[in-house]
Design a protein around this motif. Structure first.
Motif, short mmCIF file in Angstrom:
data_model
loop_
_atom_site.label_atom_id
_atom_site.label_comp_id
_atom_site.label_asym_id
_atom_site.label_seq_id
_atom_site.Cartn_x
_atom_site.Cartn_y
_atom_site.Cartn_z
N THR A 12 0.88 -1.16 0.00
CA THR A 12 0.00 0.00 0.00
C THR A 12 0.92 1.21 0.00
N GLU A 13 0.32 2.42 0.05
CA GLU A 13 1.18 3.60 -0.11
C GLU A 13 2.23 3.74 1.00
N SER A 33 2.93 0.89 3.36
CA SER A 33 3.28 -0.39 3.97
C SER A 33 3.70 -1.40 2.91
N GLY A 88 -0.71 -4.65 -5.70
CA GLY A 88 -1.48 -3.66 -4.94
C GLY A 88 -1.17 -2.24 -5.37
N TYR A 89 -0.43 -1.52 -4.52
CA TYR A 89 -0.09 -0.11 -4.77
C TYR A 89 0.38 0.19 -6.20
N ASP A 93 -6.28 -4.56 -5.34
CA ASP A 93 -6.18 -3.35 -4.54
C ASP A 93 -6.72 -3.56 -3.13
N LEU A 94 -7.98 -4.03 -3.06
CA LEU A 94 -8.63 -4.17 -1.75
C LEU A 94 -7.91 -5.18 -0.87
N SER A 131 -4.84 -6.25 -1.04
CA SER A 131 -3.51 -5.78 -0.59
C SER A 131 -3.68 -4.90 0.62
N LYS A 132 -4.73 -4.05 0.58
CA LYS A 132 -4.96 -3.14 1.70
C LYS A 132 -5.36 -3.93 2.95
N ASN A 151 -2.32 -5.72 4.37
CA ASN A 151 -1.42 -4.82 5.06
C ASN A 151 -2.01 -4.28 6.36
N GLU A 152 -3.31 -4.01 6.35
CA GLU A 152 -3.98 -3.52 7.56
C GLU A 152 -3.92 -4.58 8.66
N MET A 181 -13.66 -3.12 6.17
CA MET A 181 -13.11 -2.87 4.83
C MET A 181 -13.86 -3.67 3.77
#
Lengths: 93, 456
Positions: B105-106, B108, B241-242, B402-403, B405-406, B409-410, B437
């Motif tokens: 992510t941006e 992480s 992801g990012y 995208d989702l 990956s977020k 990472n979260e 999420m």
């Protein structure tokens, strides 16, 4: 020089002065086209907006990297590969 | 969706009539003309010549590999079976000992990485290579097997007698015609020769991806330090992801001897509708806080772009026609990270079919269909079939990369973070965070869809 120009500057080209391999078929369609996806899509910025109303797009075919994607996103673009020996040359894989 | 499938399956029935005058008198006729000197075309030419066929190999660039770019890995087992001990002949950049995926992510980065010294001894696993070197090596092998090779020759279309392919037309300045019993099209992902000759339908922009790349020069020891590699060994890292800014797509880093190749790509239709400039996507990755330190001090020596067919099994067009076979990327034979090796195998199978045809002097589609049969029976088609639904899954779940990956990472962040709250409360907190999420049922349905595709 902005970053994109620097990227373009490191590509090797053998431009064909006689023959243009990327063409706009009908300028009238570009005049009406609002999306102009070619402007953002092209990885080497071949398509540029011009100030002339009659010919809204410039085609800088000499900096084309020959991915051929433009012909798939717009029917008004006539793309063919450059003549044998001309165009881009990649060395680094 | 259905439309694309239908178009891909539709047999083009339009009259294959060319308005070019064909003059077959007093010209040499080859057994085979191969269009395109990439891994598919050069392998096909090599194996054909080895079996005694008279082959002409044509390439539109000034040398093999001049028109293509992007990080390349050569898979050892596939290549070794076709070209035994190729590692002694073909100059490879680095032997890959480390394979990693970085889910980003941006701010992480969650990484899975595997490295083993088992990959560093014969028969190895993967190599990074420069395309120019690999393609030239294959063409040199073909030439020494007796193939006639021509650079700077661009084929504009196939010549037909009725529906039987009989030759190729070279565009100006040469304006020549070459004739052969069999034509093999190996002209790459954007196969305009096949399309122009009405052999395949126009490829859908959803089934073809645009990749942009940069080659960044760094000293060999710096690369080894930064990627934690043993001397002379390499790494291939997939970035998810990012890098693709909310779309499904991939990015990767390949380590060469004294340079790094970083690339990113997604489907042509995603690029065109997103309005994201491909080179800006690439600089965005290079400026990521965890990527930038890897590239510090490097010099960009080449920028480039190319397309890769990613439609998978369902996007494969009719690849056998009377007197003609389509191989490699032109036949859409790409399966995830497997492209070059599938191309070489398709060239090998096409060579078997060409040899059998020549022996029986029968160049009909029925006889050449042996190529398709051999492909179908091999791992090439079986693997493509097993992954057949991946392209559709990516279209059905545009948020997949995208989702998740977020979410990944979260989850990693919350697990790593030390709170003063009791463990049990923390677990409930994390669960609530994740399900906020993506609702639990929706997530379960996505996971089920992925499992279904993986199970085949």
């Amino acid at each position: 020089m902005n970053q994109f120009d620097e990227q373009l500057a490191v590509i090797r080209f053998q431009p064909d002065e006689e023959w243009q391999h990327v063409l706009i078929l009908d300028d009238a369609i570009c005049q009406k086209c609002r999306a102009k996806q070619c402007l953002t899509f092209c990885p080497s910025g071949v398509f540029r907006e011009s100030t002339e109303a009659k010919q809204p797009l410039m085609v800088l075919y000499k900096q084309c990297v020959e991915c051929g994607g433009c012909r798939l996103i717009c029917d008004n673009i006539d793309f063919s590969y450059p003549k044998g020996g001309y165009g881009v040359t990649f060395l680094e894989g | 969706m259905l439309k694309h499938w239908y178009q891909a399956k539709k047999i083009v029935e339009s009259e294959k009539k060319s308005n070019i005058e064909i003059d077959t008198s007093n010209v040499k006729k080859y057994d085979v003309v191969v269009v395109g000197a990439g891994p598919a075309g050069a392998s096909a030419a090599y194996f054909m010549a080895k079996q005694g066929l008279d082959v002409l190999l044509l390439e539109r660039g000034p040398f093999p590999g001049a028109k293509i770019c992007g990080g390349t890995s050569l898979i050892a087992e596939h290549t070794h079976k076709l070209f035994p001990n190729f590692w002694d002949e073909c100059q490879c950049e680095r032997i890959v000992m480390q394979q990693a995926y970085w889910i980003m992510t941006e701010d992480s980065l969650l990484s899975t990485s595997f490295q083993s010294l088992k990959f560093t001894a014969a028969p190895y696993n993967r190599f990074t290579v420069k395309r120019r070197v690999l393609y030239q090596w294959l063409v040199d092998k073909a030439i020494s097997a007796g193939v006639t090779f021509q650079c700077n020759y661009k084929v504009s279309e196939v010549l037909f007698d009725g529906s039987q392919a009989i030759g190729v037309q070279i565009s100006p300045p040469q304006k020549k015609q070459f004739f052969a019993d069999i034509i093999v099209l190996a002209d790459g992902a954007n196969s305009m020769v096949a399309e122009k000759s009405n052999l395949i339908p126009r490829v859908s922009p959803q089934n073809i991806s645009l990749y942009v790349k940069e080659t960044i020069v760094l000293p060999a020891n710096v690369i080894e330090e930064r990627f934690q590699l043993a001397y002379g060994y390499g790494s291939i890292i997939g970035l998810l992801g990012y890098p693709t800014a909310g779309f499904n797509g991939t990015s990767s880093i390949h380590t060469f001897q004294d340079s790094i190749n970083i690339n990113v790509g997604m489907t042509i239709s995603d690029f065109s509708i997103s309005g994201i400039r491909p080179y800006e996507l690439l600089s965005r990755i290079k400026n990521h806080p965890f990527i930038r330190p890897l590239l510090v001090g490097g010099t960009v020596v080449e920028y480039g772009a190319s397309v890769i067919p990613e439609g998978g099994y369902y996007a494969i067009p009719e690849i056998v026609h009377p007197g003609l076979m389509i191989i490699g990327d032109a036949a859409s034979l790409v399966n995830g990270t497997h492209g070059i090796n599938l191309a070489m195998w398709s060239g090998f199978f096409a060579a078997q079919a060409a040899y059998e045809s020549k022996k029986k002097r029968d160049f009909s589609a029925k006889k050449l269909f042996l190529y398709r049969t051999l492909l179908d029976e091999s791992f090439v088609m079986q693997d493509l079939k097993a992954n057949a639904k991946i392209a559709k899954l990516q279209q059905d779940l545009p948020y997949l990369f995208d989702l998740y990956s977020k979410i990944a990472n979260e989850t990693a962040f919350q697990v790593s973070k030390v709170y003063t709250m009791p463990k049990k409360a923390k677990r409930i907190f994390i669960f609530k965070k994740i399900t906020s999420m993506q609702p639990l049922l929706k997530m379960a349905s996505d996971i089920w869809k992925v499992i279904k595709v993986v199970r085949g």
